[in-house]
Design a protein around this motif. Structure first.
Motif, PDB file in Angstrom:
ATOM      1  N   ALA A   1       0.831  -1.210   0.000  1.00  0.00           N
ATOM      2  CA  ALA A   1       0.000   0.000   0.000  1.00  0.00           C
ATOM      3  C   ALA A   1       0.864   1.259   0.000  1.00  0.00           C
ATOM      4  N   ARG A   2       1.930   1.269   0.813  1.00  0.00           N
ATOM      5  CA  ARG A   2       2.834   2.434   0.839  1.00  0.00           C
ATOM      6  C   ARG A   2       3.534   2.606  -0.507  1.00  0.00           C
ATOM      7  N   THR A   3       3.966   1.508  -1.100  1.00  0.00           N
ATOM      8  CA  THR A   3       4.638   1.564  -2.396  1.00  0.00           C
ATOM      9  C   THR A   3       3.683   2.078  -3.464  1.00  0.00           C
TER      10      THR A   3
ATOM     11  N   ASP B   1       1.758   6.447  -6.991  1.00  0.00           N
ATOM     12  CA  ASP B   1       0.670   7.333  -7.399  1.00  0.00           C
ATOM     13  C   ASP B   1       1.079   8.799  -7.271  1.00  0.00           C
ATOM     14  N   GLN B   2       1.801   9.140  -6.202  1.00  0.00           N
ATOM     15  CA  GLN B   2       2.275  10.513  -6.023  1.00  0.00           C
ATOM     16  C   GLN B   2       3.256  10.899  -7.122  1.00  0.00           C
ATOM     17  N   LEU B   3       4.184   9.999  -7.441  1.00  0.00           N
ATOM     18  CA  LEU B   3       5.143  10.273  -8.507  1.00  0.00           C
ATOM     19  C   LEU B   3       4.427  10.443  -9.840  1.00  0.00           C
ATOM     20  N   ALA B   4       3.467   9.573 -10.120  1.00  0.00           N
ATOM     21  CA  ALA B   4       2.715   9.673 -11.370  1.00  0.00           C
ATOM     22  C   ALA B   4       1.981  11.009 -11.452  1.00  0.00           C
ATOM     23  N   ALA B   5       1.416  11.472 -10.352  1.00  0.00           N
ATOM     24  CA  ALA B   5       0.707  12.757 -10.345  1.00  0.00           C
ATOM     25  C   ALA B   5       1.659  13.911 -10.648  1.00  0.00           C
ATOM     26  N   VAL B   6       2.848  13.868 -10.082  1.00  0.00           N
ATOM     27  CA  VAL B   6       3.843  14.921 -10.341  1.00  0.00           C
ATOM     28  C   VAL B   6       4.240  14.908 -11.811  1.00  0.00           C
ATOM     29  N   LEU B   7       4.512  13.727 -12.347  1.00  0.00           N
ATOM     30  CA  LEU B   7       4.917  13.632 -13.748  1.00  0.00           C
ATOM     31  C   LEU B   7       3.801  14.093 -14.684  1.00  0.00           C
TER      32      LEU B   7
END
Length: 74
Positions: A25-27, A32-38
């Motif tokens: 879940a943490r991974t 998801d956070q990285l994908a949102a930034v990109l």
């Protein structure tokens, strides 16, 4: 996944399985956070340099956080 039949698999202890699910879940959240930034960068371009934190400052903050988590060895 493995090509072995399910019956040949060794089951995890409940606590180990819960820990593995929490790690997954943490991974997933980090990904998801990285994908949102990109996606934001792709849609809006790179942020202005003035709005960014220098990597040296980020490194020092992270190293201080790590040092606080682990007691010093004498």
């Amino acid at each position: 996944m493995s090509d072995q039949p399910t019956a040949a698999r060794q089951q995890l202890a409940p606590a180990a399985a819960d820990g593995l699910r929490a790690y997954a879940a943490r991974t997933r959240e980090s990904a998801d956070q990285l994908a949102a930034v990109l996606e934001d960068i792709a849609a809006n371009g790179l942020p202005a340099v003035e709005d960014c934190t220098p990597w040296e400052e980020l490194r020092e903050t992270h190293l201080a956080r790590l040092a606080a988590q682990r007691p010093a060895v004498a």
